[in-house]
Motif scaffolding. Structure first.
Motif, short mmCIF file in Angstrom:
data_model
loop_
_atom_site.label_atom_id
_atom_site.label_comp_id
_atom_site.label_asym_id
_atom_site.label_seq_id
_atom_site.Cartn_x
_atom_site.Cartn_y
_atom_site.Cartn_z
N UNK A 6 0.85 -1.20 0.00
CA UNK A 6 0.00 0.00 0.00
C UNK A 6 0.88 1.24 0.00
N UNK A 7 0.51 2.23 -0.79
CA UNK A 7 1.25 3.49 -0.78
C UNK A 7 0.31 4.68 -0.92
N UNK A 8 0.75 5.83 -0.41
CA UNK A 8 0.01 7.07 -0.62
C UNK A 8 -1.48 6.95 -0.28
N UNK A 9 -1.72 6.57 0.95
CA UNK A 9 -3.09 6.44 1.47
C UNK A 9 -3.72 7.84 1.61
N UNK A 10 -2.90 8.80 2.03
CA UNK A 10 -3.30 10.20 2.08
C UNK A 10 -4.62 10.45 2.80
N UNK A 11 -4.76 9.84 3.97
CA UNK A 11 -5.91 10.13 4.86
C UNK A 11 -7.26 9.85 4.21
N UNK A 12 -7.28 8.96 3.21
CA UNK A 12 -8.54 8.60 2.54
C UNK A 12 -9.04 7.28 3.12
N UNK A 13 -9.86 7.38 4.16
CA UNK A 13 -10.31 6.19 4.89
C UNK A 13 -11.21 5.29 4.03
N UNK A 14 -12.07 5.91 3.22
CA UNK A 14 -12.96 5.12 2.37
C UNK A 14 -12.15 4.23 1.43
N UNK A 15 -11.10 4.79 0.83
CA UNK A 15 -10.26 4.03 -0.09
C UNK A 15 -9.49 2.94 0.67
#
Ligand code: ZN
Length: 241
Positions: A6-15
């Motif tokens: 996993x990379x670059x989750x960027x605070x996107x909880x839904x994703x």
């Protein structure tokens, strides 16, 4: 061993939640993360909590270090800087400490990880073309390196003296060659496809591929707008840009 990268989750909880669900279907044994857990989205604390719960090996991205105050965010875009500032106000000191302790590379049994380029990893440079890839191949002892940072999935191969990019997003590994795999971004894809992206590496069958997963984009956008984060951070999610 079957890895999810996993990379670059960027605070996107839904994703992130959609991907964790998909990983269960894919019978993943171990989760690793290439950094930028935070920045841009509206759920930094929960994304860090879930990452710490599931991920065995985790390195830092530039946004993680910027939020932790370890690097200067003045070269970030205006929206990026606004997100760094907002995130600092919306996570605990303990979360900031966790982010500040993340290393910039991690070398394990089957592969090595870096956020941008493996070469000079602490500077978080973009690895976008074969010239950049050649620089990172030159400091790789392992056969496989995973990177993120560009938010665009891509597989580079070094075969003898040749370095090239594969046209597709999966590969059966040839032991004679080396590979740098950009797994794309969980929380802010930028390749024109708005679906969340992550990598799977099956170390038994020697297969690597990038998976795409649909998620609740509208839900993530609503939270970004409600948080007062820049509008473009919401809009770009539906464009995949
Ligand atoms: Zn990023």
């Amino acid at each position: 061993m079957r890895y999810a990268i996993l990379s670059d989750i960027h605070s996107n909880l839904e994703a992130l939640e959609a991907i964790l669900l998909d990983c269960r279907r894919q019978r993943v044994d171990m989760y690793v993360c290439l950094g930028d857990i935070v920045g841009y989205g509206a759920d930094p604390a929960e994304c860090v909590r879930l990452t710490r719960k599931f991920v065995k090996r985790c390195i830092a991205g530039n946004h993680d270090y910027a939020v932790a105050g370890k690097i200067d965010a003045s070269y970030f875009t205006k929206d990026g800087q606004a997100a760094v500032f907002w995130t600092q106000q919306n996570v605990s000191f303990e979360t900031i400490e966790f982010l500040s302790r993340l290393p910039v590379t991690d070398r394990g049994d089957d592969f090595v990880m870096a956020h941008g380029s493996l070469h000079d990893a602490g500077r978080f440079q973009y690895l976008t073309d074969v010239v950049d890839a050649a620089g990172s191949f030159s400091c790789m002892e392992e056969n496989v390196c995973f990177v993120g940072h560009t938010h665009v999935p891509r597989i580079f191969v070094q075969a003898g003296k040749n370095v090239y990019a594969l046209p597709g997003q999966e590969a059966e590994l040839d032991k004679r060659y080396k590979y740098i795999v950009n797994v794309g971004s969980v929380g802010q894809p930028r390749d024109g496809i708005p679906m969340a992206a992550y990598g799977i590496y099956d170390a038994e069958t020697e297969w690597i591929g990038v998976h795409r997963v649909r998620y609740d984009i509208a839900g993530a956008q609503r939270k970004i707008r409600a948080a007062g984060l820049p509008e473009d951070l919401a809009r770009r999610l539906e464009l995949g840009r």
